[in-house]
Design a protein around this motif. Structure first.
Motif, PDB file in Angstrom:
ATOM      1  N   UNK A   1       0.838  -1.176   0.000  1.00 38.39           N
ATOM      2  CA  UNK A   1       0.000   0.000   0.000  1.00 38.39           C
ATOM      3  C   UNK A   1       0.889   1.248   0.000  1.00 38.39           C
ATOM      4  N   UNK A   2       0.560   2.205  -0.813  1.00 39.78           N
ATOM      5  CA  UNK A   2       1.373   3.402  -1.005  1.00 39.78           C
ATOM      6  C   UNK A   2       1.708   4.096   0.305  1.00 39.78           C
ATOM      7  N   UNK A   3       0.705   4.339   1.132  1.00 40.26           N
ATOM      8  CA  UNK A   3       0.929   5.095   2.367  1.00 40.26           C
ATOM      9  C   UNK A   3       1.947   4.416   3.264  1.00 40.26           C
ATOM     10  N   UNK A   4       1.823   3.123   3.440  1.00 37.60           N
ATOM     11  CA  UNK A   4       2.702   2.414   4.360  1.00 37.60           C
ATOM     12  C   UNK A   4       4.125   2.317   3.820  1.00 37.60           C
ATOM     13  N   UNK A   5       4.301   2.253   2.503  1.00 34.21           N
ATOM     14  CA  UNK A   5       5.663   2.254   1.955  1.00 34.21           C
ATOM     15  C   UNK A   5       6.316   3.621   2.155  1.00 34.21           C
ATOM     16  N   UNK A   6       5.550   4.696   2.020  1.00 33.24           N
ATOM     17  CA  UNK A   6       6.078   6.040   2.272  1.00 33.24           C
ATOM     18  C   UNK A   6       6.399   6.199   3.756  1.00 33.24           C
ATOM     19  N   UNK A   7       5.547   5.682   4.599  1.00 36.23           N
ATOM     20  CA  UNK A   7       5.759   5.778   6.052  1.00 36.23           C
ATOM     21  C   UNK A   7       7.026   5.031   6.465  1.00 36.23           C
ATOM     22  N   UNK A   8       7.266   3.853   5.886  1.00 35.82           N
ATOM     23  CA  UNK A   8       8.481   3.092   6.210  1.00 35.82           C
ATOM     24  C   UNK A   8       9.735   3.879   5.855  1.00 35.82           C
ATOM     25  N   UNK A   9       9.651   4.711   4.814  1.00 38.00           N
ATOM     26  CA  UNK A   9      10.792   5.526   4.395  1.00 38.00           C
ATOM     27  C   UNK A   9      10.884   6.822   5.193  1.00 38.00           C
ATOM     28  N   UNK A  10       9.926   7.036   6.077  1.00 42.71           N
ATOM     29  CA  UNK A  10       9.872   8.224   6.933  1.00 42.71           C
ATOM     30  C   UNK A  10       9.793   9.513   6.105  1.00 42.71           C
ATOM     31  N   UNK A  11       9.038   9.459   5.011  1.00 44.97           N
ATOM     32  CA  UNK A  11       8.843  10.624   4.153  1.00 44.97           C
ATOM     33  C   UNK A  11       7.512  11.288   4.483  1.00 44.97           C
ATOM     34  N   UNK A  12       7.449  12.603   4.374  1.00 43.56           N
ATOM     35  CA  UNK A  12       6.178  13.285   4.659  1.00 43.56           C
ATOM     36  C   UNK A  12       5.200  13.125   3.498  1.00 43.56           C
ATOM     37  N   UNK A  13       3.925  13.060   3.841  1.00 37.69           N
ATOM     38  CA  UNK A  13       2.869  13.002   2.828  1.00 37.69           C
ATOM     39  C   UNK A  13       1.659  13.749   3.377  1.00 37.69           C
ATOM     40  N   UNK A  14       1.050  14.546   2.550  1.00 37.74           N
ATOM     41  CA  UNK A  14      -0.129  15.300   2.959  1.00 37.74           C
ATOM     42  C   UNK A  14      -1.402  14.656   2.430  1.00 37.74           C
ATOM     43  N   UNK A  15      -2.525  15.145   2.906  1.00 35.97           N
ATOM     44  CA  UNK A  15      -3.818  14.597   2.524  1.00 35.97           C
ATOM     45  C   UNK A  15      -4.108  14.712   1.046  1.00 35.97           C
ATOM     46  N   UNK A  16      -3.735  15.831   0.425  1.00 37.00           N
ATOM     47  CA  UNK A  16      -4.040  16.007  -0.996  1.00 37.00           C
ATOM     48  C   UNK A  16      -3.231  15.046  -1.863  1.00 37.00           C
ATOM     49  N   UNK A  17      -1.982  14.809  -1.512  1.00 40.15           N
ATOM     50  CA  UNK A  17      -1.159  13.845  -2.252  1.00 40.15           C
ATOM     51  C   UNK A  17      -1.717  12.439  -2.060  1.00 40.15           C
ATOM     52  N   UNK A  18      -2.092  12.125  -0.842  1.00 39.81           N
ATOM     53  CA  UNK A  18      -2.634  10.800  -0.550  1.00 39.81           C
ATOM     54  C   UNK A  18      -3.932  10.556  -1.317  1.00 39.81           C
TER      55      UNK A  18
END
Length: 66
Positions: free
Chosen positions: A1-18
């Motif tokens: 899942x996109x969100x969890x792969x970004x989270x594992x990399x400790x990268x920021x993500x906002x609601x609009x990108x998500x």
């Protein structure tokens, strides 16, 4: 899942990108009528106990250089 792969990399993500990524992946899966609205995002965050936080201080400075 996109969100969890970004989270594992400790990268920021906002609601609009998500929401944009969710729309992209659902269209790829053939769900053309999906709408990533604010209510959908709120329910998704509640379901997975996710919070979006503001990054500040030293961590924010390192991200800006990235």
């Amino acid at each position: 899942m996109f969100f969890f792969s970004v989270k594992r990399q400790n990268l920021p993500i906002g609601g609009s990108v998500f929401k944009a990524k969710a729309k992209f992946y659902t269209q790829e899966a053939g769900l053309q009528d999906f709408q990533a609205l604010d209510g959908w995002l709120r329910r998704w965050k509640d379901r997975y106990s996710v919070t979006f936080k503001t990054i500040s201080g030293e961590a924010n400075q390192s991200l800006q250089r990235w």
